[in-house]
Structure formats: structure tokens, C-alpha cells
Write a protein that holds these residues in place. Structure first.
Motif, mmCIF file in Angstrom:
data_model
loop_
_atom_site.group_PDB
_atom_site.id
_atom_site.type_symbol
_atom_site.label_atom_id
_atom_site.label_comp_id
_atom_site.label_asym_id
_atom_site.label_seq_id
_atom_site.Cartn_x
_atom_site.Cartn_y
_atom_site.Cartn_z
ATOM 1 N N VAL A 181 37.652 -56.921 3.970
ATOM 2 C CA VAL A 181 38.261 -58.010 4.918
ATOM 3 C C VAL A 181 36.775 -59.112 5.503
ATOM 4 O O VAL A 181 35.775 -58.478 5.730
ATOM 5 N N SER A 182 37.159 -59.840 5.401
ATOM 6 C CA SER A 182 35.669 -60.353 5.780
ATOM 7 C C SER A 182 36.482 -61.386 7.423
ATOM 8 O O SER A 182 37.487 -61.409 7.515
ATOM 9 N N ALA A 183 35.168 -61.255 8.446
ATOM 10 C CA ALA A 183 35.346 -61.517 9.448
ATOM 11 C C ALA A 183 34.215 -62.625 10.226
ATOM 12 O O ALA A 183 33.400 -62.329 9.747
ATOM 13 N N THR A 184 34.929 -63.505 11.036
ATOM 14 C CA THR A 184 33.060 -64.290 11.468
ATOM 15 C C THR A 184 33.840 -64.414 13.289
ATOM 16 O O THR A 184 34.462 -64.219 13.678
ATOM 17 N N GLY A 185 32.153 -63.485 14.060
ATOM 18 C CA GLY A 185 32.590 -63.627 16.003
ATOM 19 C C GLY A 185 31.346 -62.654 16.091
ATOM 20 O O GLY A 185 30.384 -63.683 16.045
ATOM 21 N N THR A 186 31.512 -62.630 17.172
ATOM 22 C CA THR A 186 30.153 -62.445 17.451
ATOM 23 C C THR A 186 30.530 -60.563 18.215
ATOM 24 O O THR A 186 31.528 -60.282 19.153
ATOM 25 N N TYR A 187 29.178 -59.788 18.136
ATOM 26 C CA TYR A 187 29.438 -58.801 18.371
ATOM 27 C C TYR A 187 29.482 -58.196 20.010
ATOM 28 O O TYR A 187 28.535 -59.465 20.283
ATOM 29 N N ASP A 188 30.198 -57.823 20.198
ATOM 30 C CA ASP A 188 30.627 -57.217 22.297
ATOM 31 C C ASP A 188 29.058 -56.487 22.371
ATOM 32 O O ASP A 188 29.778 -55.143 22.525
ATOM 33 N N ALA A 189 27.812 -56.030 22.339
ATOM 34 C CA ALA A 189 27.332 -54.653 23.192
ATOM 35 C C ALA A 189 27.553 -54.673 24.307
ATOM 36 O O ALA A 189 27.621 -53.237 24.329
ATOM 37 N N THR A 190 28.337 -54.880 24.990
ATOM 38 C CA THR A 190 28.234 -54.537 26.616
ATOM 39 C C THR A 190 29.455 -52.849 26.747
ATOM 40 O O THR A 190 29.795 -52.882 27.250
ATOM 41 N N GLN A 191 30.761 -53.017 24.897
ATOM 42 C CA GLN A 191 31.394 -52.738 25.205
ATOM 43 C C GLN A 191 31.315 -51.459 23.953
ATOM 44 O O GLN A 191 32.636 -50.800 23.589
ATOM 45 N N GLN A 192 30.435 -51.958 23.687
ATOM 46 C CA GLN A 192 29.866 -50.289 22.291
ATOM 47 C C GLN A 192 30.219 -49.255 22.885
ATOM 48 O O GLN A 192 29.895 -48.943 24.019
ATOM 49 N N GLN A 193 30.503 -48.884 21.975
ATOM 50 C CA GLN A 193 31.050 -46.838 21.904
ATOM 51 C C GLN A 193 30.681 -45.758 20.885
ATOM 52 O O GLN A 193 30.439 -46.496 20.119
ATOM 53 N N LEU A 194 30.081 -44.949 21.216
ATOM 54 C CA LEU A 194 30.337 -44.299 20.278
ATOM 55 C C LEU A 194 31.272 -42.921 20.106
ATOM 56 O O LEU A 194 31.927 -42.429 21.720
ATOM 57 N N VAL A 195 31.060 -42.899 18.467
ATOM 58 C CA VAL A 195 32.601 -42.278 18.848
ATOM 59 C C VAL A 195 32.454 -40.635 18.351
ATOM 60 O O VAL A 195 31.481 -40.671 17.400
#
Length: 294
Positions: A79-93
Motif C-alpha cells: 500500500v502507498s501512503a503520503t504524510g508526515t512522520y510524527d517523531a514525538t510519538q515514536q515508540q520501540l516495540v
């Protein structure tokens, strides 16, 4: 043979072996169904892998807006998506394994016009990181980006974000992410291949093994199980007959042995009257001749 099989011990054994054979036939038939299911699942996932790239909003619904899609419908779709990464909500799984190495998936929300996509940009190893050390991941690129990733199924177990160090989760659960992000989240997550925006300085996740994309036992293994269970059923049915035949043969041999001993004793008494001048070979020949006729 029939008279032997009607004996109580053989009747009980036959009844037990019928039950065992019935169970084996059931398991073999179940494996036939499992083989058919595995073939269908593999065919669906291979079809998804070859399907044309589609916008994410055409493939995944937002969490809570309706029933989640099935694995056969969306797993491995591009799938394709266009947008902006939200670095403030980045998480480690936590507790993820890539190439035999344990570490973390880097999960970064991508905010798009239709909703937020949970994007795994790659993997970082936990090897050499102390228990009290903070793990940090590279920041995503700023500004609008366009990506193409593979759809992976949402995880349903609790992500435990409130029980773990800040910025870490146990699972990728869109239903629990949506309230924290305050926006609609697509029901699934995207795996980015190497070379996509945001994968720099991260270890990419392995592409799926399309030889057996559904995982678990491979198709020939199910076929081997089918043959195995039906063979066990045949052996169970044959066991009482084989044991009865063995008993009959043993009884016949015992009877022949007793008859031989009886005749041998009679011949020995006859041979006692034979002149002592006869050699051992002559005595043996006389005994055989008397027994079977000249």
C-alpha cells in the motif's frame, strides 16, 4: 482363524484396535482439511503479494470503524501512503527478533489526510545495551514523505504502554494507539522495505517467505501426516489378525514338536535292539527310514 479371533482376549483386542483405527482415520481426515486450508491460505497470501499497490485507505479501515480485515484479505498487500512522520510519538516495540538478534521495532506514526498509519521503519538491536541504559532510535525524516510498505496484521494483545518505560510497547495494537494519538489509526501496520523514506540507519525487516507464507507446517508435511495416520489405522486393524496367526503358528509348532518327540522315543527303543556294530550314520539312516519309509 475365526475361531481364534472369537476368543475373549482377541475379541477385546479387536474392539480396542477398532477404536484406535477410528481415531487414526479421524486424524488423517482432519489433516486433509488442514492441507486444504493451508493451500488456500498460502494462495491468498501469494495473491496479496502480487496484487498492485493500492492507497492505504482502500485496503485498511480505521480501528473501531468496522470489523478488522482478515489475514487472507490484506496480509502482505503493498500500500502507498503520503504524510508526515510524527517523531514525538515514536515508540520501540520490545522483544522482537530479526536475523536471530533480539531488539526493538522502531514504530513511527505517519499522519495522513485519511488517518494515521503505524509504520515500522526498521529494527535496532538490544545487544550490548545495559539493563539501565536508554535505547534510542534514529529520528525519522521531517516534512512530507511518500512511502510504499507491506500491510501486516494488527496485534490484539495489550501493548502495556502504561507499564513499560516511556516510549516502549509490547505489541502493535491500533485500538490502543488511537486514544493516545488522538486520531483515527488504520487497522494494521506497515513494514517498510529498505530504501523507503525513514529506513536509514535501521536494519530492515526480512521479506516474507512466500514458499510457505502462512507459516507453520509446510504443505508436504501435512500430506505426510495424512499418509501416516491412515497407515496407523491399517496397522491397528491388522494387529489382531497378525497376533492370532502368530499364536496359531506357535501352537502348530508346539504340536509338531511333541509329536516328533513321541515318535523319536519309539524309534529309540527299536534301535536299542540293533547290533552294536552299526555305526552312528547307519543308526541315523535306519531311524529316518523307519520314520518316513524306505
Amino acid at each position: 482363524m475365526l475361531r481364534t479371533l472369537r476368543q475373549p482376549r482377541y475379541a477385546a483386542l479387536s474392539a480396542l484396535m477398532l477404536l484406535v483405527a477410528g481415531l487414526c482415520v479421524f486424524l488423517g481426515t482432519w489433516q486433509i482439511a488442514r492441507l486444504a486450508t493451508k493451500r488456500d491460505e498460502n494462495a491468498a497470501l501469494r495473491h496479496n503479494d502480487h496484487a498492485a499497490t493500492a492507497p492505504i485507505s482502500d485496503v485498511l479501515p480505521l480501528a473501531g470503524s468496522g470489523p478488522a480485515p482478515s489475514t487472507d484479505e490484506v496480509e502482505y498487500r503493498r500500500v502507498s501512503a503520503t504524510g508526515t512522520y510524527d517523531a514525538t510519538q515514536q515508540q520501540l516495540v520490545r522483544q522482537r527478533i530479526v536475523g536471530g538478534d533480539t531488539g526493538y521495532y522502531v514504530l513511527t506514526p505517519l499522519r495522513t489526510d485519511g488517518g494515521t498509519a503505524l509504520v515500522v521503519r526498521g529494527f535496532i538491536s538490544a545487544t550490548g545495551v545495559g539493563a539501565n541504559e536508554k535505547v534510542t532510535a534514529p529520528a525519522p525524516p521531517t516534512g512530507p514523505v511518500s512511502i510504499v510498505g507491506r500491510v501486516r496484521m494488527a496485534e490484539t494483545r495489550e501493548d502495556k504502554a502504561d507499564q513499560l518505560p516511556k516510549g516502549q510497547v509490547e505489541s502493535i495494537n491500533p485500538g490502543e494507539q488511537a486514544p493516545r494519538l488522538g486520531v483515527g489509526v488504520y487497522q494494521g501496520w506497515l513494514q517498510l522495505p529498505a530504501g523507503q523514506p525513514g529506513t536509514e540507519n535501521l536494519t530492515p525487516l526480512a521479506e516474507p517467505d512466500l514458499s510457505n507464507p502462512a507459516g507453520g507446517a509446510i504443505e508436504p508435511q501435512h500430506l505426510a501426516y495424512i499418509i501416516q495416520w491412515y497407515l496407523f489405522a491399517a496397522l491397528a486393524l491388522a494387529a489382531p489378525i497378525a497376533m492370532a496367526r502368530a499364536d496359531i503358528k506357535r501352537a502348530d509348532q508346539d504340536f509338531d514338536a511333541r509329536e516328533f518327540d513321541h515318535q523319536d522315543g519309539a524309534l529309540d527303543s527299536e534301535v536299542a535292539a540293533v547290533p552294536a556294530a552299526m555305526t552312528e550314520e547307519e543308526l541315523r539312516a535306519k531311524k529316518l527310514a523307519d520314520r518316513y519309509g524306505r
